[in-house]
Write a protein that holds these residues in place. Structure first.
Motif, mmCIF file in Angstrom:
data_model
loop_
_atom_site.group_PDB
_atom_site.id
_atom_site.type_symbol
_atom_site.label_atom_id
_atom_site.label_comp_id
_atom_site.label_asym_id
_atom_site.label_seq_id
_atom_site.Cartn_x
_atom_site.Cartn_y
_atom_site.Cartn_z
ATOM 1 N N ILE A 44 0.870 -1.176 0.000
ATOM 2 C CA ILE A 44 0.000 0.000 0.000
ATOM 3 C C ILE A 44 0.903 1.221 0.000
ATOM 4 C CG2 ILE A 44 -1.788 1.291 1.228
ATOM 5 C CD1 ILE A 44 -2.653 -1.343 2.552
ATOM 6 N N LEU A 45 0.763 2.052 -1.011
ATOM 7 C CA LEU A 45 1.581 3.259 -1.145
ATOM 8 C C LEU A 45 0.714 4.472 -0.833
ATOM 9 C CD1 LEU A 45 4.243 4.648 -2.025
ATOM 10 C CD2 LEU A 45 3.285 4.746 -4.339
ATOM 11 N N LEU A 46 1.160 5.266 0.134
ATOM 12 C CA LEU A 46 0.406 6.444 0.571
ATOM 13 C C LEU A 46 1.243 7.689 0.296
ATOM 14 C CD1 LEU A 46 -1.555 6.655 3.915
ATOM 15 C CD2 LEU A 46 -0.279 8.602 3.051
ATOM 16 N N CYS A 47 0.699 8.621 -0.476
ATOM 17 C CA CYS A 47 1.431 9.831 -0.865
ATOM 18 C C CYS A 47 0.959 11.030 -0.050
ATOM 19 C CB CYS A 47 1.245 10.109 -2.356
ATOM 20 S SG CYS A 47 2.052 11.646 -2.912
ATOM 21 N N VAL A 48 1.884 11.635 0.688
ATOM 22 C CA VAL A 48 1.620 12.908 1.376
ATOM 23 C C VAL A 48 2.745 13.903 1.062
ATOM 24 C CG1 VAL A 48 0.134 12.103 3.236
ATOM 25 C CG2 VAL A 48 2.599 11.897 3.482
ATOM 26 N N LEU A 49 3.323 13.773 -0.112
ATOM 27 C CA LEU A 49 4.384 14.683 -0.538
ATOM 28 C C LEU A 49 3.859 16.097 -0.725
ATOM 29 C CD1 LEU A 49 6.038 12.478 -3.304
ATOM 30 C CD2 LEU A 49 7.195 13.271 -1.215
ATOM 31 N N PRO A 50 4.701 17.109 -0.532
ATOM 32 C CA PRO A 50 4.346 18.451 -0.998
ATOM 33 C C PRO A 50 4.405 18.476 -2.522
ATOM 34 C CG PRO A 50 6.606 18.426 -0.203
ATOM 35 C CD PRO A 50 6.034 17.070 0.106
ATOM 36 N N LEU A 51 3.615 19.340 -3.128
ATOM 37 C CA LEU A 51 3.632 19.457 -4.585
ATOM 38 C C LEU A 51 4.665 20.494 -5.001
ATOM 39 C CD1 LEU A 51 2.432 18.585 -7.282
ATOM 40 C CD2 LEU A 51 0.745 20.428 -7.047
ATOM 41 N N THR A 52 5.711 20.025 -5.664
ATOM 42 C CA THR A 52 6.764 20.894 -6.188
ATOM 43 C C THR A 52 7.021 20.501 -7.635
ATOM 44 O OG1 THR A 52 8.575 19.403 -5.579
ATOM 45 C CG2 THR A 52 7.817 20.940 -3.884
ATOM 46 N N GLU A 53 7.888 21.229 -8.302
ATOM 47 C CA GLU A 53 8.226 20.857 -9.675
ATOM 48 C C GLU A 53 8.880 19.482 -9.730
ATOM 49 O OE1 GLU A 53 7.282 22.362 -12.489
ATOM 50 O OE2 GLU A 53 6.104 23.500 -11.029
ATOM 51 N N GLN A 54 9.543 19.087 -8.634
ATOM 52 C CA GLN A 54 10.190 17.780 -8.610
ATOM 53 C C GLN A 54 9.189 16.645 -8.368
ATOM 54 O OE1 GLN A 54 11.467 20.497 -6.803
ATOM 55 N NE2 GLN A 54 12.831 20.865 -8.553
ATOM 56 N N THR A 55 8.075 16.932 -7.701
ATOM 57 C CA THR A 55 7.122 15.869 -7.371
ATOM 58 C C THR A 55 5.885 15.872 -8.262
ATOM 59 O OG1 THR A 55 5.956 17.209 -5.703
ATOM 60 C CG2 THR A 55 7.869 15.920 -4.957
ATOM 61 N N ARG A 56 5.717 16.877 -9.088
ATOM 62 C CA ARG A 56 4.553 16.915 -9.977
ATOM 63 C C ARG A 56 4.599 15.719 -10.941
ATOM 64 N NH1 ARG A 56 0.994 20.807 -10.981
ATOM 65 N NH2 ARG A 56 2.299 22.339 -9.872
ATOM 66 N N GLY A 57 3.502 14.959 -10.994
ATOM 67 C CA GLY A 57 3.432 13.808 -11.879
ATOM 68 C C GLY A 57 4.247 12.611 -11.431
ATOM 69 N N ILE A 58 4.658 12.584 -10.171
ATOM 70 C CA ILE A 58 5.520 11.494 -9.706
ATOM 71 C C ILE A 58 4.780 10.168 -9.655
ATOM 72 C CG2 ILE A 58 5.077 11.860 -7.225
ATOM 73 C CD1 ILE A 58 8.074 11.278 -6.767
ATOM 74 N N ARG A 66 3.008 -6.274 -7.883
ATOM 75 C CA ARG A 66 1.756 -6.409 -8.628
ATOM 76 C C ARG A 66 0.592 -6.565 -7.652
ATOM 77 N NH1 ARG A 66 0.052 -6.893 -13.665
ATOM 78 N NH2 ARG A 66 -1.859 -8.087 -14.108
ATOM 79 N N GLY A 67 -0.475 -5.794 -7.904
ATOM 80 C CA GLY A 67 -1.640 -5.817 -7.034
ATOM 81 C C GLY A 67 -1.589 -4.828 -5.884
ATOM 82 N N ALA A 68 -0.589 -3.953 -5.870
ATOM 83 C CA ALA A 68 -0.491 -2.947 -4.815
ATOM 84 C C ALA A 68 -1.645 -1.944 -4.919
ATOM 85 C CB ALA A 68 0.853 -2.219 -4.911
ATOM 86 N N ALA A 69 -1.827 -1.179 -3.859
ATOM 87 C CA ALA A 69 -2.876 -0.165 -3.823
ATOM 88 C C ALA A 69 -2.255 1.211 -3.594
ATOM 89 C CB ALA A 69 -3.888 -0.472 -2.724
ATOM 90 N N LEU A 70 -2.937 2.241 -4.088
ATOM 91 C CA LEU A 70 -2.469 3.621 -3.978
ATOM 92 C C LEU A 70 -3.446 4.438 -3.148
ATOM 93 C CD1 LEU A 70 -0.648 6.047 -4.920
ATOM 94 C CD2 LEU A 70 -2.258 6.313 -6.825
ATOM 95 N N ILE A 71 -2.897 5.270 -2.260
ATOM 96 C CA ILE A 71 -3.677 6.270 -1.524
ATOM 97 C C ILE A 71 -3.001 7.611 -1.765
ATOM 98 C CG2 ILE A 71 -4.481 7.064 0.733
ATOM 99 C CD1 ILE A 71 -4.171 4.096 1.664
ATOM 100 N N ASN A 72 -3.723 8.562 -2.340
ATOM 101 C CA ASN A 72 -3.141 9.891 -2.575
ATOM 102 C C ASN A 72 -3.847 10.914 -1.712
ATOM 103 O OD1 ASN A 72 -1.636 12.006 -3.503
ATOM 104 N ND2 ASN A 72 -2.694 12.195 -5.465
ATOM 105 N N MET A 73 -3.118 11.415 -0.714
ATOM 106 C CA MET A 73 -3.593 12.472 0.176
ATOM 107 C C MET A 73 -2.782 13.752 -0.032
ATOM 108 S SD MET A 73 -3.819 10.111 3.600
ATOM 109 C CE MET A 73 -4.119 11.533 4.648
ATOM 110 N N GLY A 74 -1.936 13.746 -1.068
ATOM 111 C CA GLY A 74 -1.108 14.916 -1.316
ATOM 112 C C GLY A 74 -1.859 15.965 -2.107
#
Length: 308
Positions: A189-203, A214-222
């Motif tokens: 399970i991958l959880l994203c809480v990164l700040p949005l910068t030019e380096q992280t945009r579209g990461i 294979r079969g992992a899950a994504l959580i985006n809270m960024g």
């Protein structure tokens, strides 16, 4: 000396009452009724007005009423103007609650059980122990560390990744571009809480998804800008990803025709993981104002180079 507020007017009434009670020396003004602009030394806003330097010639600090500042175009602000983000313990608590709910929802297969409920299907599935589930957090700032501390008692194997090196008890920490692949290999399970910068945009894109198990899950809270939405749809369609919980999108609110609305493997929430609450945020804002008045460093000041 005055503070100009430029954000939601309903919450503004709560902010105004708090300033009247605890800081009556600071005159409260609400956009667009700014009065004499030369009186305004502090601006508390979600977004800054255009030509802020010309509009507010004596402005000393811009307080962003948010945990991040990606909604501000820092390049259009005077370089000498301090920008301070909000340090609201209520936001952190809300993020921890949402992260716990999202991780447990994915871990306990709630998306599938919801689909079965709609189909009137009564069928159980094999339960995976939390100790066998690896949860990785992208971004290791203060909020991310609190999220990891909240998840730790549940028994998950925890890891984290950031641009710079960290040491967190009970968390396998990875740093920099070179260690990103090794981190991703350990994330069910991958959880994203990164700040949005030019380096992280579209990461969160096809290349990153392909490095997950294979079969992992994504959580985006960024932020919605972290995610390449077409690549997510492709990864879900191919089975590379099994599920996604999304609190943010590229375009908010999501248009009626957006494919995420009806997707059976996506849980979509309307940017509600955490919300600024004047009652919990006021103390930090006032403390930073007082620190500025005393000539001290402010606690939430943004590094213009890093963007957070």
């Amino acid at each position: 000396m005055a503070l100009l507020y430029k954000a939601d007017p309903v919450r503004g009434q709560h902010w105004q009452a708090l300033f009247a009670e605890h800081a009556p020396d600071i005159e409260w003004r609400a956009w667009p009724d700014i009065g004499n602009p030369e009186d305004i030394e502090y601006l508390a806003a979600w977004q800054a007005p255009d030509d802020v330097a010309q509009l507010l010639p004596n402005l000393k600090v811009l307080f962003a009423l948010s945990a991040g500042v990606d909604q501000l175009d820092l390049s259009r602000l005077p370089p000498e103007l301090p920008v301070v983000r909000l340090l609201d313990p209520g936001i952190t608590r809300g993020m921890c609650e949402y992260a716990s709910w999202a991780v447990l929802s994915v871990h306990r297969d709630m998306l599938r059980y919801r689909q079965q409920q709609v189909a009137r299907c009564w069928q159980g599935h094999l339960l995976q122990p939390a100790a066998n589930r690896r949860v990785g957090v992208m971004g290791l700032g203060a909020q991310a560390q609190q999220i990891l501390a909240t998840l730790a008692p549940l028994g998950f194997a925890l890891s984290g990744w950031a641009r710079s090196a960290h040491q967190i008890a009970g968390v396998a920490c990875f740093a920099g571009v070179s260690q990103l692949p090794a981190f991703l290999r350990e994330c069910d399970i991958l959880l994203c809480v990164l700040p949005l910068t030019e380096q992280t945009r579209g990461i969160l894109d096809r290349r990153l998804f392909d490095q997950l198990p294979r079969g992992a899950a994504l959580i985006n809270m960024g932020r919605g800008g972290h995610l390449v939405e077409e690549d997510l749809l492709e990864a879900l369609g191919s089975g590379q990803l099994s599920a996604a919980v999304l609190d943010v999108l590229q375009e908010e609110p999501a248009p009626a025709q957006h494919p995420f609305w009806d997707h059976p493997q996506i849980v979509l929430t309307p940017h509600i993981a955490a919300m600024t609450q004047p009652a919990s945020a006021f103390g930090g804002l006032l403390e930073d104002i007082r620190r500025h008045q005393r000539g001290q460093d402010m606690l939430g000041e943004v590094d213009r180079v890093r963007g957070y």
